[in-house]
Design a protein around this motif. Structure first.
Motif, PDB file in Angstrom:
ATOM      1  N   ARG A  28      42.524   5.326  99.600  1.00 23.07           N
ATOM      2  CA  ARG A  28      42.325   5.379 101.057  1.00 23.07           C
ATOM      3  C   ARG A  28      43.251   6.397 101.713  1.00 23.07           C
ATOM      4  NH1 ARG A  28      40.536   1.406 104.755  1.00 23.07           N
ATOM      5  NH2 ARG A  28      42.439   1.692 105.931  1.00 23.07           N
ATOM      6  N   GLU A  29      44.376   6.658 101.078  1.00 23.22           N
ATOM      7  CA  GLU A  29      45.295   7.663 101.627  1.00 23.22           C
ATOM      8  C   GLU A  29      44.892   9.066 101.223  1.00 23.22           C
ATOM      9  OE1 GLU A  29      49.130   6.449 100.324  1.00 23.22           O
ATOM     10  OE2 GLU A  29      49.146   4.699 101.655  1.00 23.22           O
ATOM     11  N   GLY A  30      43.796   9.171 100.510  1.00 23.00           N
ATOM     12  CA  GLY A  30      43.307  10.493 100.139  1.00 23.00           C
ATOM     13  C   GLY A  30      43.807  10.942  98.772  1.00 23.00           C
ATOM     14  N   ILE A  72      33.918   9.198  83.090  1.00 22.92           N
ATOM     15  CA  ILE A  72      34.451   8.783  84.391  1.00 22.92           C
ATOM     16  C   ILE A  72      33.315   8.549  85.366  1.00 22.92           C
ATOM     17  CG2 ILE A  72      35.765   9.608  86.395  1.00 22.92           C
ATOM     18  CD1 ILE A  72      37.663  10.983  84.469  1.00 22.92           C
ATOM     19  N   LYS A  73      33.422   7.456  86.120  1.00 26.32           N
ATOM     20  CA  LYS A  73      32.416   7.125  87.127  1.00 26.32           C
ATOM     21  C   LYS A  73      33.082   7.039  88.489  1.00 26.32           C
ATOM     22  CE  LYS A  73      28.968   6.171  84.257  1.00 26.32           C
ATOM     23  NZ  LYS A  73      27.727   6.965  84.297  1.00 26.32           N
ATOM     24  N   ALA A  74      32.457   7.652  89.470  1.00 23.03           N
ATOM     25  CA  ALA A  74      32.975   7.487  90.830  1.00 23.03           C
ATOM     26  C   ALA A  74      32.678   6.066  91.288  1.00 23.03           C
ATOM     27  CB  ALA A  74      32.295   8.478  91.760  1.00 23.03           C
ATOM     28  N   HIS A  79      37.522   9.069  96.673  1.00 21.97           N
ATOM     29  CA  HIS A  79      38.721   9.448  95.915  1.00 21.97           C
ATOM     30  C   HIS A  79      39.092   8.460  94.811  1.00 21.97           C
ATOM     31  CE1 HIS A  79      38.950  12.048  99.305  1.00 21.97           C
ATOM     32  NE2 HIS A  79      39.359  11.112 100.128  1.00 21.97           N
ATOM     33  N   PRO A 248      57.328  11.978  94.897  1.00 24.56           N
ATOM     34  CA  PRO A 248      56.298  12.985  95.125  1.00 24.56           C
ATOM     35  C   PRO A 248      56.391  14.175  94.182  1.00 24.56           C
ATOM     36  CG  PRO A 248      57.862  12.902  96.949  1.00 24.56           C
ATOM     37  CD  PRO A 248      58.142  11.740  96.059  1.00 24.56           C
TER      38      PRO A 248
ATOM     39  N   MET B   1      36.074  15.971  95.423  1.00 26.19           N
ATOM     40  CA  MET B   1      35.947  16.672  94.155  1.00 26.19           C
ATOM     41  C   MET B   1      34.486  16.916  93.789  1.00 26.19           C
ATOM     42  SD  MET B   1      38.624  15.490  91.344  1.00 26.19           S
ATOM     43  CE  MET B   1      39.188  14.134  92.336  1.00 26.19           C
ATOM     44  N   VAL B  63      39.048   6.073 109.070  1.00 30.03           N
ATOM     45  CA  VAL B  63      40.017   6.838 108.283  1.00 30.03           C
ATOM     46  C   VAL B  63      39.880   8.319 108.613  1.00 30.03           C
ATOM     47  CG1 VAL B  63      40.684   7.494 105.957  1.00 30.03           C
ATOM     48  CG2 VAL B  63      39.941   5.162 106.416  1.00 30.03           C
ATOM     49  N   GLU B  65      40.999  12.251 107.842  1.00 31.04           N
ATOM     50  CA  GLU B  65      41.490  12.966 106.658  1.00 31.04           C
ATOM     51  C   GLU B  65      41.593  14.458 106.915  1.00 31.04           C
ATOM     52  OE1 GLU B  65      39.985  10.517 102.786  1.00 31.04           O
ATOM     53  OE2 GLU B  65      38.616  12.003 103.608  1.00 31.04           O
ATOM     54  N   THR B  79      42.328  16.557  99.549  1.00 34.13           N
ATOM     55  CA  THR B  79      42.237  15.714 100.733  1.00 34.13           C
ATOM     56  C   THR B  79      43.494  14.893 100.886  1.00 34.13           C
ATOM     57  OG1 THR B  79      39.895  15.455 100.280  1.00 34.13           O
ATOM     58  CG2 THR B  79      40.851  13.948 101.851  1.00 34.13           C
ATOM     59  N   THR B  80      43.883  14.649 102.122  1.00 32.26           N
ATOM     60  CA  THR B  80      44.914  13.650 102.326  1.00 32.26           C
ATOM     61  C   THR B  80      44.588  12.889 103.591  1.00 32.26           C
ATOM     62  OG1 THR B  80      47.278  13.223 102.386  1.00 32.26           O
ATOM     63  CG2 THR B  80      46.521  15.066 103.686  1.00 32.26           C
ATOM     64  N   ARG B  81      44.941  11.616 103.583  1.00 32.94           N
ATOM     65  CA  ARG B  81      44.698  10.841 104.780  1.00 32.94           C
ATOM     66  C   ARG B  81      45.671  11.286 105.856  1.00 32.94           C
ATOM     67  NH1 ARG B  81      44.195   4.370 105.511  1.00 32.94           N
ATOM     68  NH2 ARG B  81      44.027   4.491 107.779  1.00 32.94           N
ATOM     69  N   ALA B  95      53.725  14.357 101.691  1.00 27.40           N
ATOM     70  CA  ALA B  95      53.929  15.023 100.406  1.00 27.40           C
ATOM     71  C   ALA B  95      52.719  14.814  99.510  1.00 27.40           C
ATOM     72  CB  ALA B  95      55.178  14.468  99.739  1.00 27.40           C
ATOM     73  N   ARG B  97      49.611  16.990  96.735  1.00 25.41           N
ATOM     74  CA  ARG B  97      48.979  18.205  96.273  1.00 25.41           C
ATOM     75  C   ARG B  97      48.542  19.127  97.413  1.00 25.41           C
ATOM     76  NH1 ARG B  97      46.145  17.318  90.894  1.00 25.41           N
ATOM     77  NH2 ARG B  97      47.034  15.252  90.952  1.00 25.41           N
ATOM     78  N   ARG B 136      24.840   9.567  97.567  1.00 21.00           N
ATOM     79  CA  ARG B 136      24.852   9.438  99.021  1.00 21.00           C
ATOM     80  C   ARG B 136      24.221  10.670  99.646  1.00 21.00           C
ATOM     81  NH1 ARG B 136      30.956   8.054 100.207  1.00 21.00           N
ATOM     82  NH2 ARG B 136      31.088   9.705  98.655  1.00 21.00           N
ATOM     83  N   LEU B 163      27.833  11.650  93.032  1.00 22.70           N
ATOM     84  CA  LEU B 163      29.041  10.944  92.602  1.00 22.70           C
ATOM     85  C   LEU B 163      29.282  11.241  91.126  1.00 22.70           C
ATOM     86  CD1 LEU B 163      28.506   7.533  94.413  1.00 22.70           C
ATOM     87  CD2 LEU B 163      30.146   9.329  94.973  1.00 22.70           C
ATOM     88  N   HIS B 164      30.551  11.435  90.814  1.00 27.05           N
ATOM     89  CA  HIS B 164      30.958  11.728  89.434  1.00 27.05           C
ATOM     90  C   HIS B 164      30.386  10.667  88.490  1.00 27.05           C
ATOM     91  CE1 HIS B 164      34.352  13.644  86.946  1.00 27.05           C
ATOM     92  NE2 HIS B 164      33.421  13.177  86.149  1.00 27.05           N
ATOM     93  N   GLY B 165      29.737  11.118  87.433  1.00 23.06           N
ATOM     94  CA  GLY B 165      29.215  10.169  86.460  1.00 23.06           C
ATOM     95  C   GLY B 165      27.801   9.716  86.765  1.00 23.06           C
TER      96      GLY B 165
END
Ligand code: ADP
Ligand code: MG
Lengths: 251, 526
Positions: A28-30, A72-74, A79, A248, B1, B63, B65, B79-81, B95, B97, B136, B163-165
């Motif tokens: 949720r924080e990205g 891997i599955k979303a 995220h 971090p 991603m 949310v 972002e 992405t960051t929130r 802090a 990526r 989606r 979606l991945h996968g």
């Protein structure tokens, strides 16, 4: 990437509930976040509604016949991705034994994920096995949900002793109280005066709450259906308390 | 991603009708309608755009972002929130990526808001028997924000988010959309669309200088053109200096002033003597008037690096210097703003522009005014190059610092000449020579900086003492720093000989000769 293993020698202590709820908070924080459901019973996969099936089984995955990226599955959360469980994980010890550095196989396997994810949560099966040794060597942080009873504490000490004997000093072991029922005398006593264990218990505790049990029918994280519950709040507090341990510079 | 596929819809289409079509034709579940606002950001000099990136803050009442995309292919990179609008500087982001990547891309430049777009969005999901979402699809209308919700409609679109996968499910849905709904995917340039009709265009400012010139063009006309561009650069940066957005505005402003001064100094025979005299004085004033602010900016920008030169136990003692610098910077900035809004500067700009845009004289008094610019450029550059070689060759390990500084100034002039006239020479070759020169300049610049900084420490400690803000510990830390800088300076100075030798080695001399020597074949010049 920080690798956070939710682990306890005992089963039914809230490992999966912790992995699912904390990973959702991280995402949720990205933060790109991945959960690996290492328990052949596949509870985490069930909560995320993903079929507990890995093409080719654990063998092809650990022998690198199949790329991790392929399995891997979303999840339904932004995220947040999942490597689902597979019934073949019950034989994972046998698979791992075939490798020369059999305890470091998992650690090696997840290396390529480092550039893709900020956090990897390992949802582990109970017991001490070759798989759990792989987990202990792959993880940066060992989150140990512990029910405040004498017996649970004993297994926690066993775990600490085990890590000390093996010289796993890289590992930050963070036990916390889970499924706490303050109506129970013993729980209350133990929480109010927590025993010394390693560096001590985290101060956040997760209450025993029917909302958590409901995860089984809702098949989703607490945040989605009981955001304002005490239990959801407790997981948020636990996540906040964890953050300073996720330096971090190393994320 | 995930990779997004965007299907533009005709702007006049009704979205409720599309909604119905989707539900009728495809096995989808509709979520409640949603809205969010996209705020786009970049630095003044478009560092993100130039790097092929697009930064948007997605403001949502759930949310919010911050997302960094690769522009063009709609791929979300990071992405960051972020629940508040992004801070001015990447260093102040949470802090992670995205923070690190932005910090690298932006350097000292501030993030500035570009424009906002309101998005009405409805999510449709393909859900499997476990209740898991597999693909989606978003049906969206994008409208320029503002104007009380009646801003221009920028686009209507379907956006597919695999979606991945679950790639196979996405592929099947794509086929459905393309065959049954007769739509074609197409990447959108939303930012350009949103900015059209404003005064901003992505990439419209760069601190570099790149002026197209005709070789046979009259020298005075070409120089006026260059100087006019420099004047524009100064004007473009004024607002950012006054609003104190980041330190690069003043830096670029000063570079434009220095380049103008160099052009006037090097083109003595191109301009009338009286004009030259008047404007050279005024530009000298502008240079020195903006100097103190810039110096203090640099000390503050480099403060942590300077601090790190000290032994760990002394670093904390340097903090009062930071306060001192910040306070004085505030004062100097106020002075600078007053001057930039004052009569002298206004008059300078007016008269300068009037001169640069006035009619070219038929029979100019200045000897070189009507010569082809290529000849003048060639000649001046060659002369300056010879001077650099001569001055550099005369420097021995014992030579006084002043000689090194003289060489530094000559190199700078040479650099400016090469940059002004870049377009008159084969692009690859001139860029390569600029790079060779830059290596030498780096050494000379560092030497100068260290000397100035070392002396400045002494001067600051006098100032702080006078203001009664100098503790013995801080004085000691500053003295230690000054000495350390001196040591570094000696080291840099001792590297000079090698650097100059590399610059002046035969192969390089031949390259300069091939381009600039008076006898050099005209074939090298277009
Ligand atoms: N805090 C809690 N309150 C009530 N029930 C819980 C709580 N945490 C977990 N449970 C329930 O206990 C059972 C075991 O939890 P789980 O997270 O699967 O443990 P583990 O992964 O350690 O085996 C599950 O049915 C779960 O719903
Ligand atoms: Mg479990």
């Amino acid at each position: 990437m920080k690798v956070i293993a939710c682990y306890n020698i005992k089963g039914g202590v809230g490992k999966t509930a912790t992995a699912v709820n904390l990973s959702c908070l991280a995402a949720r924080e990205g933060h790109p976040t991945l959960v690996w459901d290492l328990d052949p019973q596949g509870a985490a996969s069930f909560y995320f509604r993903v079929k507990p099936k890995v093409k080719g089984g654990s063998g092809s995955l650990f022998r690198r016949k199949r790329e991790l990226d392929d399995v891997i599955k979303a999840t339904d959360y932004d995220h947040l991705d999942l490597i689902p469980a597979d019934f073949s994980y019950r034989n994972l010890d046998l698979t791992l034994e075939q490798f020369s550095k059999s305890t470091k196989r998992l650690r090696k396997l997840i290396k390529p994920l480092r550039s893709d994810y900020d956090y990897l949560f390992l949802d582990c099966a109970p017991g001490i096995s070759l798989v759990s040794e792989n987990v202990l060597l792959a993880a940066d942080i060992l989150l140990v949900p512990t029910i405040p009873t004498t017996l649970s504490l004993r297994t926690l000490y066993q775990l600490l002793q085990f890590c000390e004997d093996r010289g796993y000093t890289h590992l930050e072991i963070l036990p916390f109280f889970s499924m706490v029922d303050r109506r129970k005398n013993l729980h209350r006593l133990m929480i109010d005066d927590p025993p010394k264990a390693g560096r001590g218990f985290l101060s956040s505790t997760i209450p025993y709450a029917s909302e958590v049990e409901l995860m089984g029918t809702k098949r989703t994280a607490l945040e989605s259906y009981a955001h304002s519950s005490r239990a959801a709040e407790a997981y948020r507090a636990l996540w906040e308390e964890l953050k300073p341990h996720l330096a971090p510079s190393q994320v | 991603m995930a990779t997004l596929l965007t299907y533009p819809l005709p702007k006049q289409d009704s979205l409720p009708r599309w909604r119905q079509t989707l539900l009728d034709r495809l096995p989808l579940h509709a979520d409640a309608a949603d809205r969010y606002r996209l705020h786009f950001y970049d630095s003044f000099d478009w560092r993100l755009f130039m790097a092929g990136k697009l930064l948007e803050w997605r403001e949502h009442n759930g949310v919010s972002e911050l997302c960094l995309h690769d522009s063009g292919n709609d791929v979300t990179a990071l992405t960051t929130r972020l629940d508040r609008p992004p801070p001015r500087f990447a260093a102040d982001l949470p802090a992670g990526r995205l923070q690190r990547q932005l910090d690298k891309l932006l350097g000292v430049r501030a993030l500035l808001p570009l424009t906002c777009v309101d998005v009405r969005s409805q999510c449709f999901r393909l859900i499997d028997e476990e209740g898991k979402t597999r693909v989606r699809l978003f049906l969206e209308q994008l409208r320029l924000a503002g104007s009380g919700g009646h801003g221009r409609i920028l686009a209507k679109r379907l956006r597919l988010a695999p979606l991945h996968g679950y790639g196979n499910d996405a592929k099947r849905l794509t086929q459905h959309i393309e065959q049954n709904l007769a739509l074609l995917p197409q990447a959108q340039n939303l930012l350009a669309e949103a900015l059209s009709g404003t005064s901003k265009t992505p990439g419209d400012y760069s601190s570099g200088i790149d002026i197209p010139l005709q070789p046979e063009q009259r020298a005075d006309a070409a120089m006026r053109r260059i100087l006019l561009v420099l004047l524009q650069t100064m004007e473009t940066n004024e607002a950012g200096i006054i609003d104190d957005l980041d330190t690069e505005f003043l830096h670029d402003f000063r570079v434009a002033v220095r380049r103008s001064r160099a052009a006037l100094g090097q083109m003595k025979k191109v301009f009338p003597v009286r004009t030259l005299q008047r404007f050279r004085d005024e530009f000298a004033w502008l240079g020195s008037m903006t100097g103190p602010s810039r110096d203090l900016d640099v000390y503050l920008l480099e403060f942590s690096a300077l601090q790190a030169l000290l032994p760990a136990d002394l670093r904390g003692d340097l903090e009062p210097l930071r306060d001192h610098l910040a306070r004085h910077r505030q004062q100097e900035h106020a002075v600078l703003c007053r001057e930039l809004q004052g009569a002298r500067y206004r008059k300078l700009k007016q008269q300068w522009r009037r001169y640069l845009t006035s009619k070219l004289p038929q029979r100019p008094a200045a000897a070189d005014a009507r010569k082809p610019i290529a000849d003048v450029a060639h000649h001046r550059t060659w002369r300056m190059y010879r001077r650099v070689l001569k001055e550099g060759n005369a420097i021995t390990p014992e030579s006084p610092a002043e000689e090194v500084h003289e060489l530094r100034k000559s190199c700078k002039k040479l650099r400016y000449l090469m940059e002004f006239f870049k377009r008159l020479y084969p692009a690859r070759e001139i860029s390569a020579l600029i790079k060779i020169l830059k290596k030498l300049q780096d050494n000379l610049g560092e030497f100068q900086d260290l000397q100035v900084q070392s002396q400045a420490m002494k001067q600051f400690s006098v100032e702080m003492d006078r203001e009664g803000r100098l503790s013995p510990q801080t004085a000691l830390a500053m003295e230690t720093l000054s000495d350390t800088l001196q040591d570094h300076m000696q080291r840099v100075r001792s590297e000079f000989a090698n650097r100059f030798e590399a610059f002046g080695k035969k192969a390089n001399r031949q390259r300069f000769e091939r381009l600039f020597h008076p006898d050099a074949g005209a074939e090298n010049r277009p």
